[in-house]
Design a protein around this motif. Structure first.
Motif, PDB file in Angstrom:
ATOM      1  N   SER A 188       0.882  -1.381  -0.046  1.00 53.24           N
ATOM      2  CA  SER A 188       0.011  -0.095  -0.104  1.00 53.24           C
ATOM      3  C   SER A 188       0.800   1.239   0.049  1.00 53.24           C
ATOM      4  O   SER A 188       2.014   1.150   0.366  1.00 53.24           O
ATOM      5  CB  SER A 188      -0.944   0.062   1.257  1.00 53.24           C
ATOM      6  OG  SER A 188      -0.117   0.083   2.211  1.00 53.24           O
ATOM      7  N   HIS A 212       0.666   5.936   0.232  1.00 54.29           N
ATOM      8  CA  HIS A 212      -0.226   7.109   1.056  1.00 54.29           C
ATOM      9  C   HIS A 212      -1.517   7.343   0.556  1.00 54.29           C
ATOM     10  O   HIS A 212      -2.292   8.165   0.863  1.00 54.29           O
ATOM     11  CB  HIS A 212       0.576   8.137   0.752  1.00 54.29           C
ATOM     12  CG  HIS A 212       1.119   8.606  -0.558  1.00 54.29           C
ATOM     13  ND1 HIS A 212       2.096   8.139  -1.287  1.00 54.29           N
ATOM     14  CD2 HIS A 212       0.295   9.565  -1.369  1.00 54.29           C
ATOM     15  CE1 HIS A 212       1.993   8.750  -2.528  1.00 54.29           C
ATOM     16  NE2 HIS A 212       1.031   9.888  -2.406  1.00 54.29           N
ATOM     17  N   ARG A 240      -4.316   1.805   4.408  1.00 59.45           N
ATOM     18  CA  ARG A 240      -3.404   0.909   4.996  1.00 59.45           C
ATOM     19  C   ARG A 240      -3.729  -0.610   5.185  1.00 59.45           C
ATOM     20  O   ARG A 240      -4.968  -0.922   5.479  1.00 59.45           O
ATOM     21  CB  ARG A 240      -2.805   1.464   6.649  1.00 59.45           C
ATOM     22  CG  ARG A 240      -2.113   2.755   6.238  1.00 59.45           C
ATOM     23  CD  ARG A 240      -1.446   3.134   7.685  1.00 59.45           C
ATOM     24  NE  ARG A 240      -0.497   4.406   7.778  1.00 59.45           N
ATOM     25  CZ  ARG A 240       0.715   4.202   7.322  1.00 59.45           C
ATOM     26  NH1 ARG A 240       1.413   2.810   7.159  1.00 59.45           N
ATOM     27  NH2 ARG A 240       1.667   5.195   7.491  1.00 59.45           N
ATOM     28  N   TYR A 246       5.581   1.247   3.081  1.00 59.79           N
ATOM     29  CA  TYR A 246       4.969   2.350   3.572  1.00 59.79           C
ATOM     30  C   TYR A 246       5.307   2.585   5.023  1.00 59.79           C
ATOM     31  O   TYR A 246       4.868   1.761   5.910  1.00 59.79           O
ATOM     32  CB  TYR A 246       3.423   2.670   3.317  1.00 59.79           C
ATOM     33  CG  TYR A 246       2.746   3.846   3.612  1.00 59.79           C
ATOM     34  CD1 TYR A 246       3.356   4.915   3.098  1.00 59.79           C
ATOM     35  CD2 TYR A 246       1.447   3.733   4.014  1.00 59.79           C
ATOM     36  CE1 TYR A 246       2.790   6.180   3.394  1.00 59.79           C
ATOM     37  CE2 TYR A 246       0.879   4.960   4.180  1.00 59.79           C
ATOM     38  CZ  TYR A 246       1.534   6.215   3.988  1.00 59.79           C
ATOM     39  OH  TYR A 246       0.820   7.483   4.205  1.00 59.79           O
ATOM     40  N   GLU A 274       4.127   0.773   8.193  1.00 56.94           N
ATOM     41  CA  GLU A 274       3.561  -0.582   7.704  1.00 56.94           C
ATOM     42  C   GLU A 274       4.025  -1.884   8.615  1.00 56.94           C
ATOM     43  O   GLU A 274       3.296  -2.790   8.887  1.00 56.94           O
ATOM     44  CB  GLU A 274       3.849  -0.725   6.411  1.00 56.94           C
ATOM     45  CG  GLU A 274       2.873  -1.981   5.488  1.00 56.94           C
ATOM     46  CD  GLU A 274       2.906  -1.664   4.075  1.00 56.94           C
ATOM     47  OE1 GLU A 274       1.930  -1.087   3.453  1.00 56.94           O
ATOM     48  OE2 GLU A 274       3.986  -1.975   3.403  1.00 56.94           O
ATOM     49  N   ARG A 332      -4.511   8.514   6.551  1.00 53.91           N
ATOM     50  CA  ARG A 332      -3.660   7.286   6.259  1.00 53.91           C
ATOM     51  C   ARG A 332      -2.320   7.868   6.204  1.00 53.91           C
ATOM     52  O   ARG A 332      -1.429   7.026   5.902  1.00 53.91           O
ATOM     53  CB  ARG A 332      -4.139   6.924   4.691  1.00 53.91           C
ATOM     54  CG  ARG A 332      -5.480   6.317   4.623  1.00 53.91           C
ATOM     55  CD  ARG A 332      -5.852   6.090   3.106  1.00 53.91           C
ATOM     56  NE  ARG A 332      -6.268   7.185   2.305  1.00 53.91           N
ATOM     57  CZ  ARG A 332      -7.203   6.734   1.412  1.00 53.91           C
ATOM     58  NH1 ARG A 332      -7.415   5.671   0.773  1.00 53.91           N
ATOM     59  NH2 ARG A 332      -7.275   7.973   0.452  1.00 53.91           N
ATOM     60  N   THR A 366      -4.313   4.922  14.445  1.00 52.21           N
ATOM     61  CA  THR A 366      -3.347   4.408  14.943  1.00 52.21           C
ATOM     62  C   THR A 366      -3.130   4.701  16.266  1.00 52.21           C
ATOM     63  O   THR A 366      -2.280   5.802  16.871  1.00 52.21           O
ATOM     64  CB  THR A 366      -2.044   4.990  13.974  1.00 52.21           C
ATOM     65  OG1 THR A 366      -2.029   4.378  12.776  1.00 52.21           O
ATOM     66  CG2 THR A 366      -0.719   4.294  14.692  1.00 52.21           C
TER      67      THR A 366
END
Length: 550
Positions: free
Chosen positions: A361, A363, A367, A396, A399, A413, A436
């Motif tokens: 993945s 930006h 995710r 990314y 990740e 993201r 997150t």
């Protein structure tokens, strides 16, 4: 300050190692303002080096108004939040000391509305910068016709925009909330959107007023604040080549080329290829090992021609297949066959060494941990697939620790990297994360580093095995057919040597046959994966194994 350069052999190894995409603003903050910066990134180079990263791609670092900085106001400088040119030189040198290449996001399809070129261009039709952009009243547009500019990627705000505060201060979040306006051009060549005209202006049919309006209607495919450049203008080409040469002289190793297929409107493949060939030749004058990777978001058969002039293109098609396989716990053989088909498409256009840029993945996408609904086993399998295939795999940022992120807005993201459970020095705070967070099950880096079975240590082990093996770096892919949908079996071959790799992306144990030459396990994600009699192996669910012939 003199710039340390890597040798051609070092560059080649880096370009088959592992790339890492970084949004500087969300990475690490060195001065306490809550915004990531170049010196903060420099402080975390040991982390990246220890992880095994061999190339970093910096998302735009130039002055811009938006948080994402794809609206460049000055290609020759660094955003003040991020630091200075001197900070950048230090970063380059310290990356090169660690054997890490640095490529910059070159956003040259469009500029910011506030770029001096566009500020000059909008003044009048005779300004020397007028031809840098695409205007509705230009002779070329009249010849091509407005409908020729329509594209499947047209954003909700339309393609044509009127110079003025409505465009200059366009706000996507507000626009999406209202979700009722779009820009279009009617048969009378007038803008019919309330975004561009008030009701009173729409009612006016004064010829002089219409003529005045149509002279300042410009083309912007992605955002009203980002007018597209006109690559039929040689001065634009010369400007972008000059910009590229300048950054290479500062030590940059190459560029990620944003929106590479849209430089000619409507998209004209031959013209695009011709331009990128010219750009490449100009960059080779400064750095014979320059690396150019294009963002051409399309199917492989349409991507392939860009490899006539670029080193790599991102393999969007394979990324979708990756994710689908992991989610469905099947179709692995089909995935490998698709990969071979994609590479064969590439070889038809480029008969040299192909560096396939593979990824899970980026930006612009949700995710992968969010796509996998926070399933660590699936995230580990995706990483194992990515890091054992040929090419240059890109991670990314975040990740590797399982950062989450989804729409509705791109900024979520691109949330701050989660370094620690505590609000420690250096943690970026420019955005309050929605996804997150520890409450959502995210485990900070400092905690994961202490757990040998964590996601980040899984990435670290695989990356180091990859970078220490010439077969994994440079070897060709040879799929091994199987009817078991959850098994992904293949060999990698290089210089008359080979290794065997098996992935079980399902939850049940599978028994597989191992070619007789392979007898030495060099990596296994599960201690219960053991060679048994007569070349048979029990491969546990959600696990991988790498075996060589030593």
């Amino acid at each position: 300050m003199s710039i340390l350069r890597l040798t051609a052999d070092q560059v080649r190894r880096c370009l088959h190692g592992v790339g890492y995409e970084i949004f500087v603003q969300s990475f690490f903050d060195s001065n306490g303002d809550g915004i990531g910066d170049l010196n903060g990134l420099r402080q975390k180079l040991d982390y990246l080096s220890d992880l095994g990263i061999t190339l970093i791609w910096l998302m735009p670092i130039h002055p811009a108004k938006t948080y994402h900085k794809y609206d460049v106001e000055d290609y020759m400088n660094i955003h003040s939040d991020y630091g200075t040119i001197e900070d950048f030189r230090h970063l380059i040198n310290e990356c090169h000391q660690r054997g890490i290449l640095v490529i910059l996001d070159l956003v040259a399809n469009h500029t910011s509305y506030d770029h001096p070129w566009f500020q000059q261009a909008q003044l009048n039709s005779t300004n020397s910068y007028r031809d840098y952009y695409i205007w509705k009243d230009s002779e070329r547009v009249q010849q091509l016709g407005l409908n020729a500019f329509n594209t499947p990627d047209m954003n909700a705000a339309g393609l044509w925009h009127k110079v003025g505060p409505e465009s200059e201060h366009f706000d996507w979040e507000e626009f999406e909330k209202k979700s009722k306006i779009r820009i279009d051009v009617d048969k009378d060549d007038r803008i019919t959107s309330k975004l561009a005209l008030s009701h009173d202006e729409e009612q006016s049919t004064n010829k002089r007023k219409i003529e005045k309006l149509t002279t300042n209607i410009y083309y912007a495919i992605f955002d009203p604040r980002m007018p597209d450049l006109n690559y039929d203008c040689e001065r634009v080409q010369d400007e972008i080549c000059r910009i590229g040469r300048t950054w290479l002289e500062l030590g940059v190793d190459g560029f990620r080329l944003d929106a590479a297929k849209y430089f000619y409107k409507p998209p004209r493949l031959k013209s695009n290829i011709s331009w990128w060939t010219k750009f490449r030749n100009e960059m080779l004058r400064i750095n014979p090992s320059v690396y150019l990777i294009g963002e051409v978001w399309d199917l492989s058969i349409r991507i392939a021609p860009y490899l006539r002039s670029l080193d790599s293109v991102f393999n969007f098609e394979l990324a979708d297949i990756f994710i689908s396989c992991i989610l469905n716990e099947g179709n692995c053989s089909s995935m490998l066959n698709s990969y071979i088909r994609i590479i064969n498409n590439y070889k038809k256009e480029n008969h040299g060494e192909i560096i396939d840029a593979i990824f899970l993945s980026n930006h612009d996408q949700n995710r992968v941990m969010s796509v996998f609904n926070n399933n660590v086993s699936k995230a580990k399998m995706a990483a194992a697939l990515l890091l054992t295939l040929p090419g240059l795999p890109f991670i990314y940022y975040g990740e590797e620790i399982g950062m989450l992120g989804m729409k509705p807005h791109d900024k979520y993201r691109r949330e701050p990297f989660l370094w620690s459970a505590n609000q420690t020095q250096g943690q970026t705070t420019w955005l309050e994360p929605l996804y997150t967070t520890i409450s959502n099950g995210c485990i900070p880096l400092d905690q994961q580093l202490k757990d040998s079975n964590s996601l980040v240590n899984h990435y670290k082990k695989l990356i180091h095995i990859r970078c220490q093996s010439d077969i994994l770096l440079f070897g060709l892919l040879k799929p091994i057919p199987t009817r078991i949908r959850c098994l992904c079996l293949f060999e990698r071959e290089y210089n008359n040597k080979s290794i065997f790799i098996a992935h079980n992306i399902g939850y049940r144990m599978q028994q597989i046959s191992i070619p007789k030459i392979y007898c030495h396990i060099i990596y296994s994600t599960n201690d219960n994966n053991q060679l048994i009699t007569k070349g048979q192996l029990n491969l546990q669910g959600f696990s991988s194994i790498i075996i060589d012939s030593k």
